[in-house]
Design a protein around this motif. Sequence first.
Motif, mmCIF file in Angstrom:
data_model
loop_
_atom_site.group_PDB
_atom_site.id
_atom_site.type_symbol
_atom_site.label_atom_id
_atom_site.label_comp_id
_atom_site.label_asym_id
_atom_site.label_seq_id
_atom_site.Cartn_x
_atom_site.Cartn_y
_atom_site.Cartn_z
ATOM 1 N N LEU A 28 -109.373 22.449 -111.391
ATOM 2 C CA LEU A 28 -108.594 23.121 -112.438
ATOM 3 C C LEU A 28 -108.438 24.603 -112.123
ATOM 4 O O LEU A 28 -108.327 25.432 -113.026
ATOM 5 C CB LEU A 28 -109.276 22.927 -113.798
ATOM 6 C CG LEU A 28 -109.357 21.480 -114.304
ATOM 7 C CD1 LEU A 28 -110.263 21.384 -115.527
ATOM 8 C CD2 LEU A 28 -107.967 20.952 -114.632
ATOM 9 N N ASN A 71 -110.203 31.459 -113.700
ATOM 10 C CA ASN A 71 -109.981 31.154 -115.112
ATOM 11 C C ASN A 71 -110.632 32.251 -115.964
ATOM 12 O O ASN A 71 -110.900 33.352 -115.466
ATOM 13 C CB ASN A 71 -110.542 29.769 -115.452
ATOM 14 C CG ASN A 71 -109.606 28.642 -115.032
ATOM 15 O OD1 ASN A 71 -108.606 28.358 -115.676
ATOM 16 N ND2 ASN A 71 -109.942 27.985 -113.916
ATOM 17 N N ILE A 103 -103.512 25.555 -118.831
ATOM 18 C CA ILE A 103 -104.550 24.899 -119.631
ATOM 19 C C ILE A 103 -105.529 25.954 -120.131
ATOM 20 O O ILE A 103 -106.004 26.790 -119.361
ATOM 21 C CB ILE A 103 -105.274 23.828 -118.799
ATOM 22 C CG1 ILE A 103 -104.250 22.780 -118.319
ATOM 23 C CG2 ILE A 103 -106.395 23.170 -119.585
ATOM 24 C CD1 ILE A 103 -104.812 21.787 -117.325
ATOM 25 N N THR A 104 -105.857 25.916 -121.416
ATOM 26 C CA THR A 104 -106.731 26.931 -122.022
ATOM 27 C C THR A 104 -108.084 26.374 -122.440
ATOM 28 O O THR A 104 -109.014 27.152 -122.687
ATOM 29 C CB THR A 104 -106.048 27.548 -123.252
ATOM 30 O OG1 THR A 104 -105.753 26.505 -124.204
ATOM 31 C CG2 THR A 104 -104.744 28.235 -122.863
ATOM 32 N N GLU A 105 -108.216 25.047 -122.518
ATOM 33 C CA GLU A 105 -109.464 24.478 -123.038
ATOM 34 C C GLU A 105 -109.714 23.111 -122.413
ATOM 35 O O GLU A 105 -108.780 22.351 -122.138
ATOM 36 C CB GLU A 105 -109.378 24.351 -124.564
ATOM 37 C CG GLU A 105 -110.625 23.793 -125.211
ATOM 38 C CD GLU A 105 -110.488 23.658 -126.730
ATOM 39 O OE1 GLU A 105 -111.447 23.182 -127.372
ATOM 40 O OE2 GLU A 105 -109.405 24.014 -127.254
ATOM 41 N N ILE A 106 -111.002 22.815 -122.187
ATOM 42 C CA ILE A 106 -111.414 21.478 -121.762
ATOM 43 C C ILE A 106 -112.159 20.845 -122.933
ATOM 44 O O ILE A 106 -113.218 21.328 -123.338
ATOM 45 C CB ILE A 106 -112.310 21.526 -120.518
ATOM 46 C CG1 ILE A 106 -111.573 22.229 -119.368
ATOM 47 C CG2 ILE A 106 -112.708 20.117 -120.091
ATOM 48 C CD1 ILE A 106 -112.397 22.357 -118.106
ATOM 49 N N MET A 144 -113.239 25.266 -110.663
ATOM 50 C CA MET A 144 -112.615 25.935 -111.806
ATOM 51 C C MET A 144 -112.479 27.441 -111.549
ATOM 52 O O MET A 144 -112.685 28.262 -112.441
ATOM 53 C CB MET A 144 -113.415 25.673 -113.087
ATOM 54 C CG MET A 144 -113.433 24.215 -113.513
ATOM 55 S SD MET A 144 -114.088 23.936 -115.172
ATOM 56 C CE MET A 144 -115.783 24.473 -114.958
ATOM 57 N N ASN A 179 -105.965 28.305 -113.856
ATOM 58 C CA ASN A 179 -105.472 28.075 -115.203
ATOM 59 C C ASN A 179 -105.877 29.247 -116.116
ATOM 60 O O ASN A 179 -106.153 30.352 -115.634
ATOM 61 C CB ASN A 179 -105.998 26.745 -115.744
ATOM 62 C CG ASN A 179 -105.204 25.555 -115.239
ATOM 63 O OD1 ASN A 179 -104.186 25.189 -115.813
ATOM 64 N ND2 ASN A 179 -105.671 24.948 -114.155
ATOM 65 N N ILE A 233 -113.527 31.530 -117.961
ATOM 66 C CA ILE A 233 -114.716 30.833 -118.453
ATOM 67 C C ILE A 233 -115.868 31.820 -118.661
ATOM 68 O O ILE A 233 -116.207 32.593 -117.758
ATOM 69 C CB ILE A 233 -115.121 29.723 -117.461
ATOM 70 C CG1 ILE A 233 -113.980 28.702 -117.342
ATOM 71 C CG2 ILE A 233 -116.418 29.059 -117.889
ATOM 72 C CD1 ILE A 233 -114.202 27.668 -116.255
ATOM 73 N N ILE A 282 -108.335 28.719 -118.647
ATOM 74 C CA ILE A 282 -109.415 28.070 -119.393
ATOM 75 C C ILE A 282 -110.418 29.118 -119.867
ATOM 76 O O ILE A 282 -110.995 29.858 -119.061
ATOM 77 C CB ILE A 282 -110.113 27.020 -118.522
ATOM 78 C CG1 ILE A 282 -109.098 25.959 -118.078
ATOM 79 C CG2 ILE A 282 -111.277 26.373 -119.276
ATOM 80 C CD1 ILE A 282 -109.637 24.985 -117.051
ATOM 81 N N HIS A 291 -102.490 21.271 -121.718
ATOM 82 C CA HIS A 291 -103.657 20.438 -122.004
ATOM 83 C C HIS A 291 -103.888 19.502 -120.822
ATOM 84 O O HIS A 291 -102.963 19.239 -120.037
ATOM 85 C CB HIS A 291 -103.461 19.604 -123.280
ATOM 86 C CG HIS A 291 -103.262 20.414 -124.517
ATOM 87 N ND1 HIS A 291 -102.047 20.968 -124.850
ATOM 88 C CD2 HIS A 291 -104.126 20.781 -125.491
ATOM 89 C CE1 HIS A 291 -102.158 21.630 -125.985
ATOM 90 N NE2 HIS A 291 -103.418 21.539 -126.397
ATOM 91 N N VAL A 349 -115.018 25.577 -122.598
ATOM 92 C CA VAL A 349 -115.351 24.261 -122.053
ATOM 93 C C VAL A 349 -116.323 23.595 -123.002
ATOM 94 O O VAL A 349 -117.416 24.125 -123.261
ATOM 95 C CB VAL A 349 -115.974 24.365 -120.645
ATOM 96 C CG1 VAL A 349 -116.237 22.966 -120.078
ATOM 97 C CG2 VAL A 349 -115.059 25.148 -119.705
#
Length: 322
Positions: A174, A201, A155-158, A198, A177, A203, A179, A137, A182
């Motif tokens: 970031l 990831n 990290i998987t989520e913002i 970012m 990761n 996304i 992620i 996190h 978002v």
Amino acid sequence: MVIQRQTSKMLLYLVWILLGFSLGAPPTDLDLEAFGLENYDDPDSWDLHYNYDDEHEEVETVAPPTALTPPPAVVVPENYVEEMTLPPRPTKSPVPSTLDFKAPGLFGPDTGLGMPTCLLCVCISGSVYCDDSDLTHIPPLPKETTHFYARFNKITEIKAADFINLNQLKRIDLSGNQIGKVNEDAFRSLLQLQDLMMADNNIQALPELPASLKHIDIRNNKLRSSGMHAEAFKEMKELQFLYLSHNKLDYIPVPLPESLRVLHLQNNNIQSITQDTFCNSHDKNYIRKALEDIRLDGNPVDINLYPQAYFCLPRLPVGTPV
């Protein structure tokens, strides 16, 4: 003559007596009658023998002092390690990890790992470095943070509250990761944000982004055109670098701001270009001087089919059909 001989015998006897006393000889019982003048010259009448067996005098002897022998020297082996038994450490009851702790503290707020952010990460003059720290996190950040780096984590989520009240934040990195989500309000309050990195990831959709951005890097994600706001970059008057390569975009996100210098869209699913994608079809004198680097290679579009779309550019786009 006889008198002279007796006198000599008397002197000899006196000498013998004196020698006996001087040598500590035990006293003897003398028979004075035996030493009369008539038998003085008879040596057989003299009892000169002393029987020491009659005396049993015990003489104590002092033993010589015992010699003191010093103890042998203790030789410590080279590899000797003294063993010590330490008292048991006091045990503490486990404290559940939380990311909701907002107290500033000496080293910043506590993270989900139960320690202040600036002990888990490195905080230097407003910059917080959390690269490769096994984060799952985004940790609570000190309010004065201006640059935040959390690359190569898990990290998987913002979330919406991850960057709340960070009014001085200018750069977020970031990259690297996991992620996939978002929150729509994740960056809405960051009015001074300039760099959003970012890359690498998962996304699929972008939220509303601050108009203050100058550098956006969303390379190597799963971003689709349907996951972007309409005219997402139009109001970014200072945007210079836009990296959107290796995604799943179906078209170029127009309109593009005049300040843009670099646009990378290679390896997407872009299939067409219009005359107004880069230029203004209503103004033949319009020249877009800033945009010098356009990458469209690795897309289905054939850039040779749209010559009228590049007349305002200082350089032609790079691109070959897939």
